[in-house]
Design a protein around this motif. Structure first.
Motif, PDB file in Angstrom:
ATOM      1  N   ALA A  16       0.833  -1.204   0.000  1.00 17.51           N
ATOM      2  CA  ALA A  16       0.000   0.000   0.000  1.00 17.51           C
ATOM      3  C   ALA A  16       0.869   1.257   0.000  1.00 17.51           C
ATOM      4  N   LEU A  17       1.930   1.242   0.778  1.00 20.10           N
ATOM      5  CA  LEU A  17       2.827   2.394   0.832  1.00 20.10           C
ATOM      6  C   LEU A  17       3.494   2.615  -0.519  1.00 20.10           C
ATOM      7  N   LYS A  18       3.900   1.544  -1.174  1.00 18.97           N
ATOM      8  CA  LYS A  18       4.527   1.663  -2.493  1.00 18.97           C
ATOM      9  C   LYS A  18       3.546   2.279  -3.492  1.00 18.97           C
ATOM     10  N   GLN A  19       2.298   1.820  -3.459  1.00 19.28           N
ATOM     11  CA  GLN A  19       1.287   2.380  -4.348  1.00 19.28           C
ATOM     12  C   GLN A  19       1.009   3.845  -4.008  1.00 19.28           C
ATOM     13  N   LEU A  20       0.978   4.168  -2.733  1.00 16.85           N
ATOM     14  CA  LEU A  20       0.758   5.547  -2.313  1.00 16.85           C
ATOM     15  C   LEU A  20       1.885   6.448  -2.814  1.00 16.85           C
ATOM     16  N   GLU A  21       3.112   5.973  -2.716  1.00 15.21           N
ATOM     17  CA  GLU A  21       4.254   6.742  -3.223  1.00 15.21           C
ATOM     18  C   GLU A  21       4.127   6.979  -4.721  1.00 15.21           C
ATOM     19  N   ASP A  39      -9.155  10.968  -9.492  1.00 10.13           N
ATOM     20  CA  ASP A  39      -9.166   9.533  -9.191  1.00 10.13           C
ATOM     21  C   ASP A  39      -7.923   9.131  -8.400  1.00 10.13           C
ATOM     22  N   LEU A  40      -6.766   9.653  -8.808  1.00 11.85           N
ATOM     23  CA  LEU A  40      -5.522   9.363  -8.097  1.00 11.85           C
ATOM     24  C   LEU A  40      -5.585   9.867  -6.666  1.00 11.85           C
ATOM     25  N   CYS A  51      -2.866   2.434   5.219  1.00 14.33           N
ATOM     26  CA  CYS A  51      -1.542   2.404   5.853  1.00 14.33           C
ATOM     27  C   CYS A  51      -1.645   2.797   7.324  1.00 14.33           C
ATOM     28  N   GLN A  52      -2.420   3.840   7.617  1.00 18.25           N
ATOM     29  CA  GLN A  52      -2.585   4.273   9.006  1.00 18.25           C
ATOM     30  C   GLN A  52      -3.251   3.196   9.841  1.00 18.25           C
TER      31      GLN A  52
END
Length: 85
Positions: A16-21, A39-40, A51-52
């Motif tokens: 999830a963090l990788k996708q968020l980045e 959308d992004l 993530c939180q």
């Protein structure tokens, strides 16, 4: 972004963090059209919340176990209490 259709709740924290980045990188790049940017942003917010939630769950697990001098579980203390860690 193929991950856009992937169920966020099934993602590990790291995924999830990788996708968020990646979402942040694309938004900061300014190359996405307005609708895609919206959308992004929405996906980014969902990823941030996921993530939180994963971090909160990990913190709760850490708080649940506090060892005594013999190394046995002796109770719980808040994660940020002095002397923990």
């Amino acid at each position: 972004m193929d991950e856009g259709n992937q169920d966020i709740t099934a993602l590990s924290y790291e995924a999830a963090l990788k996708q968020l980045e990646e979402v942040v990188r694309r938004l900061e790049g300014g190359e996405a059209a307005l609708d895609e940017s919206i959308d992004l942003y929405e996906r980014g917010e969902k990823l941030r919340k996921h993530c939180q939630s994963r971090l909160d769950a990990a913190q709760a697990r850490i708080e649940a176990i506090v060892a005594d001098a013999d190394g046995k579980a002796a109770g719980t203390r808040p994660f940020d209490e002095p002397g923990v860690g």
